[in-house]
Write an enzyme that holds these catalytic residues in place. Structure first.
Site, PDB file in Angstrom:
ATOM      1  CG  LEU A 260       8.387   2.325   4.745  1.00  0.00           C
ATOM      2  CD1 LEU A 260       8.266   1.027   3.906  1.00  0.00           C
ATOM      3  CD2 LEU A 260       7.060   3.017   5.016  1.00  0.00           C
TER       4      LEU A 260
ATOM      5  NE  ARG B  70      -6.185 -19.078   4.510  1.00  0.00           N
ATOM      6  CZ  ARG B  70      -5.343 -19.740   5.006  1.00  0.00           C
ATOM      7  NH1 ARG B  70      -5.029 -20.797   4.997  1.00  0.00           N
ATOM      8  NH2 ARG B  70      -4.364 -18.848   5.904  1.00  0.00           N
TER       9      ARG B  70
ATOM     10  CE1 TYR C  87       0.102   1.909   4.358  1.00  0.00           C
ATOM     11  CE2 TYR C  87       1.175  -0.252   4.375  1.00  0.00           C
ATOM     12  CZ  TYR C  87       0.928   1.013   4.972  1.00  0.00           C
ATOM     13  OH  TYR C  87       1.553   1.337   6.200  1.00  0.00           O
TER      14      TYR C  87
ATOM     15  CD  GLU D  42       9.785   1.869  10.458  1.00  0.00           C
ATOM     16  OE1 GLU D  42       9.724   2.905   9.455  1.00  0.00           O
ATOM     17  OE2 GLU D  42      10.003   1.008  10.219  1.00  0.00           O
TER      18      GLU D  42
END
Length: 285
Positions: A205, A101, A33, A180
């Site tokens: 990140l 799945r 995302y 972070e």
């Protein structure tokens, strides 16, 4: 007027925006995302977000269903349809929905791409003037934090702990050092005016706002040191702050109930926030 979302090629009312229960984003958190800020109806630092999106999907061998140029067109269309002036555009791409799945990557399945917007006045947020409290929590995440995965359970638990404590963010700790925040990059300003933030690597990140703030600081001959730091260093610092697309540059005034400096946003933090906002407005698309 109901908000409009984007789902796999169609703009639909948010109440009608749906994906399959077999989507791998839902079943396995098999997706990536991004969140881009919007100021005055324009996207902020979006090229950096789209570059990170391409890197993240590449790291998990997930093909984007649209080009990044087309994705930006969709983002802009969403902003226009929702008459969004200030806020965020969220996008997510997953490996799509298969018939079962199975853990291994399915073949012949088209990735899912969804987007929606939210309203937020980042510039005039009250916390920009007061600063925020943070708490510390153990870093429970996996080893590839450089990938912007939708697998955010550890961050959810960290942010919930912060909410219960009346704090605005949680700083995650590993091996005695700050990695972070739950949804932000962490900085301190040392007593000799060095801006310190953890170096990029698989432990964190690579924040887009972090990247821009570091570059803007260096352009102004401010001293920046990319390394890990401890909470003890943060509490002994002149200032502490976080960066992210949803807050830009945000002062931290206490950590685990202990005041940072005088407990107010510092001059450097305020200066960097002003510099970043100017950059954001000048480069918005």
């Amino acid at each position: 007027m109901e908000q409009i979302a984007y789902v796999n090629g169609s703009f639909v009312p948010l109440s009608e925006a749906k994906v399959s229960i077999l989507d791998r984003g839902f079943l396995f958190a098999d997706g990536i995302y991004e969140v881009a800020a919007v100021l005055d109806g324009k996207l902020i630092d979006n090229a950096s977000h789209l570059a990170r999106l391409e890197r993240s999907v590449g790291e998990i061998e997930l093909a984007l269903p649209e080009t990044t140029a087309r994705i930006q067109e969709i983002q802009k269309e969403l902003i226009a349809r929702n008459k969004l002036e200030n806020g965020m555009v969220y996008l997510e791409v997953t490996r799509g929905a298969d018939t079962g799945r199975d853990f291994a990557f399915p073949k012949g399945v088209k990735p899912t791409l969804i987007m929606f917007t939210s309203t937020k006045d980042i510039i005039n947020a009250p916390s920009a003037k007061t600063g925020i409290k943070v708490i510390t929590v153990p870093d429970l995440r996996w080893a590839r934090r450089d990938i912007k995965s939708v697998a955010l359970l550890a961050q959810v638990l960290a942010k919930q702990a912060a909410a219960v404590a009346g704090a605005g963010e949680a700083w995650m700790i590993e091996d005695g050092k700050v990695t972070e925040g739950g949804s932000s990059s962490c900085f301190i300003l040392t007593q000799d005016d060095v801006i310190v933030t953890r170096q990029n690597g698989s432990e964190i990140l690579p924040g887009c706002t972090r990247k821009a703030v570091v570059a803007l600081a260096e352009e102004r001959q401010l001293r920046v040191e990319e390394r890990a730091f401890t909470i003890e260093e943060a509490l002994a610092a002149k200032e502490a702050f976080v960066t992210s697309a949803s807050v830009f540059v945000q002062a931290v005034v206490s950590i685990d109930g202990k005041q940072v400096a005088d407990g107010k946003p510092g001059r450097m933090t305020q200066r960097l926030r002003e510099i970043y906002v100017d950059f954001a407005k000048a480069t918005a698309v």
